[in-house]
Design a protein around this motif. Structure first.
Motif, PDB file in Angstrom:
ATOM      1  N   ILE A 113     -18.140 -15.500  64.286  1.00 41.79           N
ATOM      2  CA  ILE A 113     -17.068 -14.621  64.766  1.00 41.79           C
ATOM      3  C   ILE A 113     -16.760 -13.541  63.737  1.00 41.79           C
ATOM      4  O   ILE A 113     -16.557 -12.366  64.073  1.00 41.79           O
ATOM      5  CB  ILE A 113     -15.816 -15.455  65.085  1.00 41.79           C
ATOM      6  CG1 ILE A 113     -16.141 -16.520  66.128  1.00 41.79           C
ATOM      7  CG2 ILE A 113     -14.680 -14.562  65.570  1.00 41.79           C
ATOM      8  CD1 ILE A 113     -15.024 -17.494  66.392  1.00 41.79           C
ATOM      9  N   PHE A 114     -16.731 -13.934  62.461  1.00 43.44           N
ATOM     10  CA  PHE A 114     -16.462 -12.972  61.390  1.00 43.44           C
ATOM     11  C   PHE A 114     -17.541 -11.895  61.337  1.00 43.44           C
ATOM     12  O   PHE A 114     -17.241 -10.697  61.204  1.00 43.44           O
ATOM     13  CB  PHE A 114     -16.378 -13.721  60.056  1.00 43.44           C
ATOM     14  CG  PHE A 114     -16.216 -12.829  58.867  1.00 43.44           C
ATOM     15  CD1 PHE A 114     -15.003 -12.232  58.570  1.00 43.44           C
ATOM     16  CD2 PHE A 114     -17.298 -12.570  58.022  1.00 43.44           C
ATOM     17  CE1 PHE A 114     -14.862 -11.400  57.475  1.00 43.44           C
ATOM     18  CE2 PHE A 114     -17.163 -11.746  56.925  1.00 43.44           C
ATOM     19  CZ  PHE A 114     -15.936 -11.160  56.648  1.00 43.44           C
ATOM     20  N   GLN A 116     -19.489 -10.903  63.745  1.00 42.20           N
ATOM     21  CA  GLN A 116     -19.415 -10.066  64.932  1.00 42.20           C
ATOM     22  C   GLN A 116     -18.256  -9.075  64.839  1.00 42.20           C
ATOM     23  O   GLN A 116     -18.387  -7.916  65.240  1.00 42.20           O
ATOM     24  CB  GLN A 116     -19.255 -10.944  66.172  1.00 42.20           C
ATOM     25  CG  GLN A 116     -19.539 -10.232  67.481  1.00 42.20           C
ATOM     26  CD  GLN A 116     -19.611 -11.196  68.641  1.00 42.20           C
ATOM     27  OE1 GLN A 116     -18.946 -12.231  68.647  1.00 42.20           O
ATOM     28  NE2 GLN A 116     -20.418 -10.871  69.643  1.00 42.20           N
ATOM     29  N   ASP A 117     -17.131  -9.520  64.286  1.00 42.82           N
ATOM     30  CA  ASP A 117     -15.972  -8.634  64.161  1.00 42.82           C
ATOM     31  C   ASP A 117     -16.186  -7.552  63.111  1.00 42.82           C
ATOM     32  O   ASP A 117     -15.831  -6.383  63.334  1.00 42.82           O
ATOM     33  CB  ASP A 117     -14.721  -9.452  63.812  1.00 42.82           C
ATOM     34  CG  ASP A 117     -14.275 -10.338  64.967  1.00 42.82           C
ATOM     35  OD1 ASP A 117     -14.706 -10.076  66.106  1.00 42.82           O
ATOM     36  OD2 ASP A 117     -13.523 -11.292  64.713  1.00 42.82           O
ATOM     37  N   LEU A 118     -16.763  -7.936  61.949  1.00 44.27           N
ATOM     38  CA  LEU A 118     -16.881  -6.998  60.838  1.00 44.27           C
ATOM     39  C   LEU A 118     -18.141  -6.143  60.925  1.00 44.27           C
ATOM     40  O   LEU A 118     -18.074  -4.905  60.786  1.00 44.27           O
ATOM     41  CB  LEU A 118     -16.852  -7.763  59.513  1.00 44.27           C
ATOM     42  CG  LEU A 118     -16.924  -6.902  58.236  1.00 44.27           C
ATOM     43  CD1 LEU A 118     -15.718  -5.969  58.153  1.00 44.27           C
ATOM     44  CD2 LEU A 118     -17.000  -7.772  56.993  1.00 44.27           C
ATOM     45  N   HIS A 120     -20.434  -6.255  63.571  1.00 44.20           N
ATOM     46  CA  HIS A 120     -20.868  -6.041  64.957  1.00 44.20           C
ATOM     47  C   HIS A 120     -22.303  -6.547  65.167  1.00 44.20           C
ATOM     48  O   HIS A 120     -23.094  -5.911  65.854  1.00 44.20           O
ATOM     49  CB  HIS A 120     -20.753  -4.558  65.342  1.00 44.20           C
ATOM     50  CG  HIS A 120     -19.430  -3.949  65.008  1.00 44.20           C
ATOM     51  ND1 HIS A 120     -18.258  -4.311  65.652  1.00 44.20           N
ATOM     52  CD2 HIS A 120     -19.090  -3.017  64.077  1.00 44.20           C
ATOM     53  CE1 HIS A 120     -17.244  -3.622  65.142  1.00 44.20           C
ATOM     54  NE2 HIS A 120     -17.716  -2.834  64.190  1.00 44.20           N
ATOM     55  N   ASN A 177     -17.658  -3.085  56.129  1.00 47.57           N
ATOM     56  CA  ASN A 177     -18.916  -2.999  56.866  1.00 47.57           C
ATOM     57  C   ASN A 177     -19.856  -2.039  56.144  1.00 47.57           C
ATOM     58  O   ASN A 177     -20.032  -0.881  56.549  1.00 47.57           O
ATOM     59  CB  ASN A 177     -18.661  -2.532  58.297  1.00 47.57           C
ATOM     60  CG  ASN A 177     -19.932  -2.537  59.127  1.00 47.57           C
ATOM     61  OD1 ASN A 177     -20.999  -2.941  58.668  1.00 47.57           O
ATOM     62  ND2 ASN A 177     -19.825  -2.063  60.359  1.00 47.57           N
TER      63      ASN A 177
END
Length: 295
Positions: A113-114, A116-118, A120, A177
Protein backbone atom coordinates in the motif's frame (compact mmCIF):
# COMPACT_ATOMS: atom_id res chain seq x y z
CA UNK A 1 11.55 -22.45 9.34
CA UNK A 2 13.65 -20.19 7.16
CA UNK A 3 11.86 -21.73 4.16
CA UNK A 4 8.58 -20.68 5.80
CA UNK A 5 9.95 -17.16 6.12
CA UNK A 6 10.95 -17.25 2.47
CA UNK A 7 7.45 -18.38 1.59
CA UNK A 8 5.95 -15.40 3.41
CA UNK A 9 8.12 -12.99 1.46
CA UNK A 10 7.81 -14.83 -1.85
CA UNK A 11 4.00 -14.70 -1.72
CA UNK A 12 3.74 -11.00 -2.64
CA UNK A 13 6.29 -11.48 -5.45
CA UNK A 14 4.48 -14.38 -7.10
CA UNK A 15 1.03 -12.94 -6.44
CA UNK A 16 1.92 -9.51 -7.81
CA UNK A 17 3.40 -10.87 -11.02
CA UNK A 18 0.48 -13.24 -11.66
CA UNK A 19 -2.06 -10.50 -10.90
CA UNK A 20 -0.57 -8.22 -13.57
CA UNK A 21 -0.12 -10.98 -16.12
CA UNK A 22 -3.45 -12.77 -15.62
CA UNK A 23 -6.24 -11.87 -13.21
CA UNK A 24 -7.33 -11.91 -9.58
CA UNK A 25 -8.60 -15.50 -9.77
CA UNK A 26 -5.33 -16.73 -11.29
CA UNK A 27 -3.44 -15.58 -8.18
CA UNK A 28 -4.90 -18.53 -6.24
CA UNK A 29 -3.75 -21.14 -8.77
CA UNK A 30 -0.21 -21.55 -7.28
CA UNK A 31 -1.71 -21.96 -3.80
CA UNK A 32 -4.01 -24.77 -4.92
CA UNK A 33 -1.18 -26.38 -6.87
CA UNK A 34 1.10 -26.34 -3.81
CA UNK A 35 -1.64 -27.87 -1.65
CA UNK A 36 -2.06 -30.71 -4.13
CA UNK A 37 1.71 -31.26 -4.25
CA UNK A 38 1.84 -31.35 -0.45
CA UNK A 39 -0.94 -33.96 -0.32
CA UNK A 40 0.93 -36.10 -2.85
CA UNK A 41 4.21 -35.79 -0.93
CA UNK A 42 2.48 -36.75 2.32
CA UNK A 43 1.53 -40.01 0.62
CA UNK A 44 5.22 -40.88 0.35
CA UNK A 45 5.78 -40.62 4.11
CA UNK A 46 6.80 -43.95 5.59
CA UNK A 47 4.72 -45.19 8.56
CA UNK A 48 6.45 -46.45 11.68
CA UNK A 49 7.30 -50.17 11.61
CA UNK A 50 4.90 -52.41 13.59
CA UNK A 51 7.38 -53.15 16.39
CA UNK A 52 8.71 -49.62 16.79
CA UNK A 53 6.59 -48.72 19.80
CA UNK A 54 7.48 -51.87 21.72
CA UNK A 55 11.17 -51.67 20.82
CA UNK A 56 11.61 -48.05 21.84
CA UNK A 57 9.02 -47.84 24.63
CA UNK A 58 8.79 -51.15 26.53
CA UNK A 59 5.43 -52.14 27.97
CA UNK A 60 4.82 -52.33 31.69
CA UNK A 61 5.35 -56.11 31.64
CA UNK A 62 8.86 -55.64 30.26
CA UNK A 63 9.74 -52.71 32.52
CA UNK A 64 11.58 -53.23 35.82
CA UNK A 65 9.48 -53.39 38.97
CA UNK A 66 11.49 -50.68 40.68
CA UNK A 67 12.41 -47.45 38.86
CA UNK A 68 15.19 -45.16 39.92
CA UNK A 69 13.40 -41.85 40.17
CA UNK A 70 15.55 -39.00 38.95
CA UNK A 71 15.21 -35.33 39.61
CA UNK A 72 12.24 -33.89 37.77
CA UNK A 73 10.34 -37.22 37.53
CA UNK A 74 7.28 -38.19 39.45
CA UNK A 75 3.50 -38.16 39.24
CA UNK A 76 3.32 -34.49 40.22
CA UNK A 77 5.56 -33.38 37.37
CA UNK A 78 4.01 -30.43 35.47
CA UNK A 79 3.08 -30.79 31.80
CA UNK A 80 5.88 -30.56 29.26
CA UNK A 81 4.34 -27.40 27.87
CA UNK A 82 4.71 -25.58 31.18
CA UNK A 83 8.22 -26.95 31.74
CA UNK A 84 9.38 -25.52 28.41
CA UNK A 85 7.67 -22.17 28.92
CA UNK A 86 9.31 -21.83 32.35
CA UNK A 87 12.73 -21.99 30.70
CA UNK A 88 13.88 -18.40 30.03
CA UNK A 89 16.07 -19.51 27.11
CA UNK A 90 13.18 -21.27 25.43
CA UNK A 91 10.75 -18.43 26.09
CA UNK A 92 13.10 -15.75 24.73
CA UNK A 93 13.74 -17.81 21.61
CA UNK A 94 9.98 -18.02 21.06
CA UNK A 95 9.57 -14.28 21.59
CA UNK A 96 12.40 -13.59 19.14
CA UNK A 97 10.80 -15.78 16.48
CA UNK A 98 7.47 -14.07 17.05
CA UNK A 99 9.12 -10.65 16.64
CA UNK A 100 10.87 -11.62 13.41
CA UNK A 101 7.67 -12.91 11.88
CA UNK A 102 5.83 -9.82 13.11
CA UNK A 103 8.30 -7.64 11.22
CA UNK A 104 8.02 -9.71 8.04
CA UNK A 105 4.23 -9.90 7.96
CA UNK A 106 3.98 -6.22 8.89
CA UNK A 107 5.93 -5.34 5.75
CA UNK A 108 3.87 -7.83 3.73
CA UNK A 109 0.70 -6.04 4.80
CA UNK A 110 1.70 -2.38 4.68
CA UNK A 111 4.56 -2.08 2.19
CA UNK A 112 2.46 -2.75 -0.97
CA UNK A 113 0.00 0.00 0.00
CA UNK A 114 2.85 2.37 0.86
CA UNK A 115 4.59 1.74 -2.47
CA UNK A 116 1.38 2.26 -4.39
CA UNK A 117 0.60 5.51 -2.58
CA UNK A 118 4.11 7.00 -2.77
CA UNK A 119 5.65 5.62 -5.96
CA UNK A 120 2.42 4.63 -7.80
CA UNK A 121 3.87 1.17 -8.43
CA UNK A 122 1.96 -1.58 -10.19
CA UNK A 123 1.63 -5.08 -8.75
CA UNK A 124 4.61 -6.30 -10.78
CA UNK A 125 6.80 -3.43 -9.61
CA UNK A 126 5.84 -4.10 -6.00
CA UNK A 127 6.70 -7.76 -6.50
CA UNK A 128 10.17 -6.77 -7.75
CA UNK A 129 10.69 -4.62 -4.64
CA UNK A 130 10.02 -7.64 -2.44
CA UNK A 131 12.94 -9.42 -4.09
CA UNK A 132 15.19 -7.13 -2.07
CA UNK A 133 14.45 -8.90 1.21
CA UNK A 134 13.61 -12.32 -0.24
CA UNK A 135 16.95 -12.95 -1.94
CA UNK A 136 18.98 -12.67 1.31
CA UNK A 137 16.69 -15.24 2.95
CA UNK A 138 17.19 -17.64 0.08
CA UNK A 139 20.96 -17.20 -0.17
CA UNK A 140 22.18 -16.33 3.33
CA UNK A 141 19.99 -18.59 5.50
CA UNK A 142 21.96 -21.79 4.69
CA UNK A 143 25.22 -19.93 5.34
CA UNK A 144 23.86 -18.61 8.62
CA UNK A 145 22.89 -22.14 9.64
CA UNK A 146 26.43 -23.30 8.84
CA UNK A 147 27.92 -20.70 11.19
CA UNK A 148 25.31 -21.32 13.91
CA UNK A 149 26.33 -25.00 13.96
CA UNK A 150 29.93 -23.98 14.58
CA UNK A 151 29.81 -20.91 16.83
CA UNK A 152 26.39 -21.32 18.44
CA UNK A 153 23.27 -19.14 18.17
CA UNK A 154 24.38 -16.29 20.44
CA UNK A 155 26.38 -14.08 18.06
CA UNK A 156 24.31 -14.74 14.91
CA UNK A 157 21.09 -13.92 16.78
CA UNK A 158 22.52 -10.69 18.15
CA UNK A 159 23.97 -9.67 14.79
CA UNK A 160 20.66 -10.47 13.10
CA UNK A 161 18.62 -8.22 15.38
CA UNK A 162 21.32 -5.53 15.31
CA UNK A 163 21.02 -5.44 11.52
CA UNK A 164 17.24 -5.56 11.60
CA UNK A 165 16.80 -2.60 13.98
CA UNK A 166 18.49 0.18 11.93
CA UNK A 167 17.17 -1.17 8.63
CA UNK A 168 13.59 -0.86 9.89
CA UNK A 169 14.19 2.57 11.38
CA UNK A 170 15.81 3.88 8.20
CA UNK A 171 12.78 2.79 6.17
CA UNK A 172 10.97 5.65 7.90
CA UNK A 173 13.13 8.11 5.94
CA UNK A 174 11.47 7.13 2.65
CA UNK A 175 8.93 9.88 2.07
CA UNK A 176 9.66 11.26 -1.41
CA UNK A 177 8.93 9.87 -4.86
CA UNK A 178 12.48 10.03 -6.19
CA UNK A 179 14.89 7.56 -7.75
CA UNK A 180 17.25 8.02 -4.80
CA UNK A 181 14.47 7.12 -2.33
CA UNK A 182 13.56 4.08 -4.43
CA UNK A 183 17.17 2.86 -4.35
CA UNK A 184 17.42 3.46 -0.59
CA UNK A 185 14.20 1.54 -0.04
CA UNK A 186 15.61 -1.53 -1.77
CA UNK A 187 18.90 -1.19 0.11
CA UNK A 188 17.18 -1.04 3.50
CA UNK A 189 14.95 -4.01 2.62
CA UNK A 190 18.02 -6.01 1.59
CA UNK A 191 19.64 -5.03 4.89
CA UNK A 192 16.51 -6.20 6.72
CA UNK A 193 16.55 -9.52 4.86
CA UNK A 194 20.17 -10.11 5.88
CA UNK A 195 19.27 -9.57 9.53
CA UNK A 196 16.35 -12.01 9.40
CA UNK A 197 18.54 -14.56 7.60
CA UNK A 198 20.98 -14.51 10.52
CA UNK A 199 18.53 -14.38 13.40
CA UNK A 200 15.96 -16.98 12.31
CA UNK A 201 18.29 -20.04 12.07
CA UNK A 202 19.93 -19.01 15.34
CA UNK A 203 16.61 -18.83 17.19
CA UNK A 204 15.43 -22.15 15.76
CA UNK A 205 18.66 -23.75 16.96
CA UNK A 206 18.29 -22.06 20.34
CA UNK A 207 14.86 -23.66 20.80
CA UNK A 208 16.36 -27.14 20.38
CA UNK A 209 19.35 -26.31 22.57
CA UNK A 210 17.16 -24.86 25.32
CA UNK A 211 15.06 -28.04 25.30
CA UNK A 212 18.21 -30.15 25.67
CA UNK A 213 19.46 -27.88 28.45
CA UNK A 214 16.29 -28.49 30.48
CA UNK A 215 16.60 -32.24 29.91
CA UNK A 216 20.27 -32.21 30.91
CA UNK A 217 19.59 -30.26 34.10
CA UNK A 218 16.57 -32.41 35.03
CA UNK A 219 17.13 -35.88 33.50
CA UNK A 220 13.93 -37.67 32.61
CA UNK A 221 11.72 -34.63 33.13
CA UNK A 222 10.19 -35.08 29.66
CA UNK A 223 9.76 -38.84 29.95
CA UNK A 224 10.94 -41.49 27.51
CA UNK A 225 9.55 -39.76 24.43
CA UNK A 226 11.26 -36.41 24.95
CA UNK A 227 9.82 -32.99 24.13
CA UNK A 228 11.10 -32.09 20.67
CA UNK A 229 7.70 -32.32 19.02
CA UNK A 230 6.14 -30.03 21.62
CA UNK A 231 9.07 -27.64 21.33
CA UNK A 232 8.58 -27.52 17.58
CA UNK A 233 4.84 -27.03 18.08
CA UNK A 234 5.46 -24.10 20.40
CA UNK A 235 7.88 -22.55 17.91
CA UNK A 236 5.17 -22.83 15.25
CA UNK A 237 2.73 -21.20 17.64
CA UNK A 238 5.15 -18.28 18.11
CA UNK A 239 5.55 -18.04 14.34
CA UNK A 240 1.76 -17.99 13.91
CA UNK A 241 1.40 -15.34 16.60
CA UNK A 242 3.76 -13.13 14.64
CA UNK A 243 1.73 -13.76 11.49
CA UNK A 244 -1.36 -12.52 13.33
CA UNK A 245 0.27 -9.61 15.13
CA UNK A 246 2.28 -8.17 12.22
CA UNK A 247 -0.53 -6.97 9.92
CA UNK A 248 -2.66 -5.75 12.84
CA UNK A 249 0.21 -3.86 14.46
CA UNK A 250 1.52 -2.31 11.25
CA UNK A 251 -1.91 -1.44 9.90
CA UNK A 252 -3.12 0.37 13.00
CA UNK A 253 0.16 2.15 13.75
CA UNK A 254 0.51 3.41 10.17
CA UNK A 255 -3.08 4.64 10.16
CA UNK A 256 -2.78 6.44 13.50
CA UNK A 257 0.85 7.64 13.50
CA UNK A 258 2.19 7.24 9.96
CA UNK A 259 4.78 5.19 8.10
CA UNK A 260 7.77 6.62 9.99
CA UNK A 261 6.34 5.86 13.44
CA UNK A 262 5.52 2.32 12.35
CA UNK A 263 9.03 1.51 11.10
CA UNK A 264 10.79 3.20 14.03
CA UNK A 265 8.63 1.34 16.55
CA UNK A 266 9.52 -1.99 14.94
CA UNK A 267 13.19 -0.99 15.04
CA UNK A 268 12.87 -0.29 18.76
CA UNK A 269 11.29 -3.72 19.27
CA UNK A 270 14.29 -5.24 17.48
CA UNK A 271 16.63 -3.46 19.89
CA UNK A 272 14.61 -4.86 22.79
CA UNK A 273 15.12 -8.30 21.28
CA UNK A 274 18.89 -7.68 21.26
CA UNK A 275 18.79 -7.11 25.01
CA UNK A 276 16.75 -10.27 25.59
CA UNK A 277 19.11 -12.35 23.48
CA UNK A 278 22.16 -10.97 25.31
CA UNK A 279 20.58 -11.82 28.65
CA UNK A 280 19.31 -15.33 28.02
CA UNK A 281 20.69 -17.00 24.88
CA UNK A 282 23.33 -19.72 25.26
CA UNK A 283 26.87 -18.48 24.63
CA UNK A 284 28.86 -21.64 24.00
CA UNK A 285 29.84 -22.55 20.47
CA UNK A 286 27.95 -25.21 18.55
CA UNK A 287 25.80 -27.77 20.30
CA UNK A 288 27.91 -27.65 23.44
CA UNK A 289 25.87 -24.56 24.24
CA UNK A 290 23.02 -26.79 25.34
CA UNK A 291 24.95 -27.43 28.52
CA UNK A 292 24.32 -23.91 29.75
CA UNK A 293 22.00 -24.13 32.70
CA UNK A 294 18.63 -22.41 32.66
CA UNK A 295 17.81 -19.65 35.07
Amino acid sequence: MSLSSLGLLAGPIIGGLIYDLASYVAVFAPAFALIIIEIILCGFLQPLPPGYKHEHHPSSEQSPLLHHRTEGQGQSSPPTLLILLRSPRFLIAMIGMCMLNTFMTALDAVLPIFLQDLFHYTSSQIAIVFLSNSLPLMILSPLAGYFVDRIGPFRPAILGFVLTAPSLMLLGLIHQNTIFSSVLLRLFLFWFGCGVSLAMPALMTEISMATEAVEKRHPGVFGARGAYSQAYGLSNAAFAAGTLAGPLYAGYIRKWAGWGAMTVSMGVLSLVAVGLVVGFTGRRGGWSGCGREDV
